[in-house]
Design a protein around this motif. Structure first.
Motif, PDB file in Angstrom:
ATOM      1  N   TRP A 177      52.102  34.137  49.999  1.00 34.19           N
ATOM      2  CA  TRP A 177      51.584  32.826  49.622  1.00 34.19           C
ATOM      3  C   TRP A 177      52.653  32.084  48.837  1.00 34.19           C
ATOM      4  O   TRP A 177      53.304  32.652  47.963  1.00 34.19           O
ATOM      5  N   GLY A 182      46.860  29.683  46.501  1.00 37.71           N
ATOM      6  CA  GLY A 182      46.519  30.339  47.752  1.00 37.71           C
ATOM      7  C   GLY A 182      46.051  31.769  47.535  1.00 37.71           C
ATOM      8  O   GLY A 182      45.121  32.245  48.200  1.00 37.71           O
ATOM      9  N   VAL A 183      46.689  32.455  46.575  1.00 38.79           N
ATOM     10  CA  VAL A 183      46.319  33.834  46.258  1.00 38.79           C
ATOM     11  C   VAL A 183      44.924  33.873  45.641  1.00 38.79           C
ATOM     12  O   VAL A 183      44.104  34.739  45.961  1.00 38.79           O
ATOM     13  N   LYS A 186      42.300  33.336  48.235  1.00 39.60           N
ATOM     14  CA  LYS A 186      42.097  34.546  49.010  1.00 39.60           C
ATOM     15  C   LYS A 186      41.239  35.543  48.224  1.00 39.60           C
ATOM     16  O   LYS A 186      40.356  36.204  48.803  1.00 39.60           O
ATOM     17  N   GLU A 189      37.746  34.393  48.495  1.00 36.52           N
ATOM     18  CA  GLU A 189      37.258  34.671  49.850  1.00 36.52           C
ATOM     19  C   GLU A 189      36.834  36.132  49.986  1.00 36.52           C
ATOM     20  O   GLU A 189      35.775  36.439  50.552  1.00 36.52           O
ATOM     21  N   GLU A 190      37.677  37.039  49.462  1.00 32.23           N
ATOM     22  CA  GLU A 190      37.361  38.466  49.545  1.00 32.23           C
ATOM     23  C   GLU A 190      36.123  38.803  48.714  1.00 32.23           C
ATOM     24  O   GLU A 190      35.327  39.664  49.099  1.00 32.23           O
ATOM     25  N   ASP A 212      39.606  45.422  50.044  1.00 34.19           N
ATOM     26  CA  ASP A 212      40.303  44.144  50.242  1.00 34.19           C
ATOM     27  C   ASP A 212      40.317  43.321  48.959  1.00 34.19           C
ATOM     28  O   ASP A 212      41.306  42.652  48.640  1.00 34.19           O
ATOM     29  N   SER A 216      43.616  42.149  46.889  1.00 31.77           N
ATOM     30  CA  SER A 216      43.880  40.745  46.573  1.00 31.77           C
ATOM     31  C   SER A 216      44.099  40.551  45.077  1.00 31.77           C
ATOM     32  O   SER A 216      44.925  39.731  44.660  1.00 31.77           O
ATOM     33  N   ASN A 219      47.505  41.370  44.276  1.00 30.93           N
ATOM     34  CA  ASN A 219      48.410  40.294  44.683  1.00 30.93           C
ATOM     35  C   ASN A 219      48.461  39.186  43.630  1.00 30.93           C
ATOM     36  O   ASN A 219      49.503  38.568  43.404  1.00 30.93           O
TER      37      ASN A 219
END
Length: 276
Positions: A177, A182-183, A186, A189-190, A212, A216, A219
């Motif tokens: 990303w 963006g991270v 995500k 989202e997870e 997941d 994330s 990350n």
């Protein structure tokens, strides 16, 4: 030039003595029965334990203990080197020569011409150093022939550390990303996908989505410049301290956490948090 052999002033033993001690321990005629039975594989758990004990001593700021634990970790290197020598594969001096060559090769911005005393004029940035380091490693490993960029990430690493290493490696070829936003998106989202799996009571999907979600979160730590393993260690320490405070407070009042309600324990937890 630094003296590499001989006993340092004020000390009784040197590296040659340590190597000889290891030989004696492994002597099949009069060595230590435990040491003579060990193999590369059987020593692994002890190596991991010693490394974790070293990390713990460093985090505790106990420098005398750090020195002791460094000795234990060094002994692991000596042990493996002796095993390698017995098999005719390598010895301690090959290990030293190998790491010295690698450090010289990977630091061309420090060691001009790959010489220990070679000095480079000018300076480079940290980002340039990291980029050069990865480029040199890629060339050394020959990833195109050995399975790709992720091939050399050890599978034995703790899961959080390995996740961060995999992400870092993937980022070297642009799979990353560009912005923290963006991270974070995500991660959100997870979380939504995990909550959906929980709602559906799908055990297999819950486990997968939880993995997941954790990946994330690692990350996020990487993008913020944090070590995920270290961050979680700190969280563990914080929880341990707060929980210990709860136990102490309950004991001082003639109680025990196991006898208290959820509401009582939550009150004690909030009280412990306020004392941080």
């Amino acid at each position: 030039m630094t003296e590499l052999t001989g006993v340092h002033k004020g000390y009784e033993f040197d590296i040659a003595d340590l190597l000889r001690i290891m030989e004696r321990l492994r002597d099949p005629s009069d060595g230590c029965p435990w040491d003579t039975k060990q193999t590369f594989t059987s020593v692994i758990p002890h190596t991991l334990e010693e490394c974790y004990e070293l990390v713990d001593a460093i985090q505790q700021g106990d420098l005398p203990h750090v020195a002791e634990e460094l000795g234990d970790v060094l002994f692991q290197v000596i042990f493996y080197s002796e095993l390698g020598k017995e098999l005719g594969a390598f010895d301690f001096y090959a290990v030293v020569d190998g790491i010295a060559r690698k450090l010289l090769r990977r630091h061309p911005h420090v060691f001009a011409g790959g010489a220990v005393e070679g000095r480079v004029q000018g300076s480079v940035t940290t980002d340039e150093v990291k980029a050069n380091w990865e480029a040199i490693k890629q060339k050394e490993k020959g990833h195109s022939k050995t399975g790709g960029v992720l091939a050399d990430v050890p599978k034995a690493l703790p899961a959080l550390s390995r996740a961060q290493k995999l992400q870092k490696k993937a980022a070297t070829v642009g799979f990353d990303w560009g912005e923290l936003s963006g991270v974070l998106a995500k991660l959100s989202e997870e979380m939504d996908e995990f909550q959906q799996a929980v709602t559906e009571n799908d055990e297999e999907s819950m486990a997968e989505e939880l993995g997941d979600l954790i990946f994330s979160a690692v990350n996020v730590a990487r993008h913020l410049g944090y070590d995920a393993e270290g961050v979680l260690r700190q969280a563990n320490e914080k929880f341990e301290t707060r929980f210990g405070d709860m136990e102490t407070a309950a004991l001082e009042e003639g109680s025990a956490l196991s006898d208290e309600s959820t509401l009582q324990m939550e009150a004690r937890w909030q009280s412990a948090k306020s004392r941080d």
